[in-house]
Design a protein around this motif. Structure first.
Motif, PDB file in Angstrom:
ATOM      1  N   ARG A  37       9.691   6.234  -2.959  1.00 26.70           N
ATOM      2  CA  ARG A  37       9.570   7.692  -3.067  1.00 26.70           C
ATOM      3  C   ARG A  37      10.961   8.347  -3.068  1.00 26.70           C
ATOM      4  O   ARG A  37      11.229   9.226  -3.874  1.00 26.70           O
ATOM      5  N   VAL A  91       0.744   3.176  -8.578  1.00 24.01           N
ATOM      6  CA  VAL A  91       1.210   2.855  -7.239  1.00 24.01           C
ATOM      7  C   VAL A  91       0.688   1.463  -6.890  1.00 24.01           C
ATOM      8  O   VAL A  91      -0.492   1.180  -7.059  1.00 24.01           O
ATOM      9  N   GLY A  94       2.568   0.384  -1.964  1.00 27.59           N
ATOM     10  CA  GLY A  94       3.416   1.421  -1.383  1.00 27.59           C
ATOM     11  C   GLY A  94       4.622   1.808  -2.229  1.00 27.59           C
ATOM     12  O   GLY A  94       5.419   2.631  -1.818  1.00 27.59           O
ATOM     13  N   TYR A  96       6.084   2.854  -6.279  1.00 26.84           N
ATOM     14  CA  TYR A  96       5.689   3.429  -7.559  1.00 26.84           C
ATOM     15  C   TYR A  96       6.195   2.514  -8.670  1.00 26.84           C
ATOM     16  O   TYR A  96       7.373   2.174  -8.703  1.00 26.84           O
ATOM     17  N   GLY A 160       0.593   8.903  -5.879  1.00 29.76           N
ATOM     18  CA  GLY A 160       0.500   8.444  -4.498  1.00 29.76           C
ATOM     19  C   GLY A 160      -0.476   9.280  -3.697  1.00 29.76           C
ATOM     20  O   GLY A 160      -1.245   8.760  -2.891  1.00 29.76           O
ATOM     21  N   ASN A 163      -4.023   8.288  -4.835  1.00 33.02           N
ATOM     22  CA  ASN A 163      -4.433   6.993  -4.269  1.00 33.02           C
ATOM     23  C   ASN A 163      -4.739   7.118  -2.778  1.00 33.02           C
ATOM     24  O   ASN A 163      -5.683   6.518  -2.282  1.00 33.02           O
TER      25      ASN A 163
END
Length: 169
Positions: A37, A91, A94, A96, A160, A163
């Motif tokens: 992230r 994703v 955890g 991307y 994210g 999900n």
């Protein structure tokens, strides 16, 4: 032709180093990558800060260039968010997973070329910094290019959230 040679020989070496760095980054972004992230947020943060600083440094802290930059940014951000670019991001574990694309290189090179043209123009005619049409044109261009990077990142980060929401449903 002689004028072009004179101009090219007076360009500082660091400008070519920046161009090489941008090409290298563009090549890396042309392949699928796993990103955190924080790393995803780094590119738009850099271009937003660099763009805002560049506008203020070139045209001063004036309403017209700042508003033009903001308008370009919001327009581009809206269009990219609407487009869903990059569409095949996902994703996994955890992180991307971002598909490779040549678009980021194009955007980075557009920023470089725009800054180069503006810098050369100001070096040859400093009064250009006082012309409203120049300020509006370049400010909105740089805002739009920064907005494209921001929109791309927000689209990816949105995956994210989607999900996480699905996992708790």
């Amino acid at each position: 032709m002689q004028t072009a040679a004179i101009i090219l020989t007076h360009i500082p070496v660091w400008v070519w180093a920046i161009l090489a760095f941008l090409v290298l980054m563009g090549l890396r972004l042309s392949r699928e990558r796993r990103m955190s992230r924080l790393r995803l947020m780094l590119v738009p943060a850099i271009f937003l800060a660099y763009g805002a600083w560049g506008i203020e440094n070139t045209f001063g802290f004036a309403a017209t260039p700042i508003l033009a930059w903001g308008a370009g940014l919001l327009t581009s951000l809206t269009l990219v968010r609407w487009s869903g670019w990059p569409g095949r991001a996902r994703v996994e574990g955890g992180q991307y997973v971002v598909p490779g694309s040549w678009i980021p290189m194009g955007l980075m090179l557009a920023i470089f070329v725009g800054k180069f043209i503006l810098g050369m123009g100001l070096a040859m005619n400093p009064a250009l910094a006082l012309q409203t049409d120049v300020a509006i044109g370049f400010s909105s261009l740089f805002g739009a290019l920064s907005g494209a990077f921001l929109g791309r990142t927000l689209n990816i980060l949105g995956l994210g959230r989607t999900n996480a929401q699905a996992a708790f449903a």
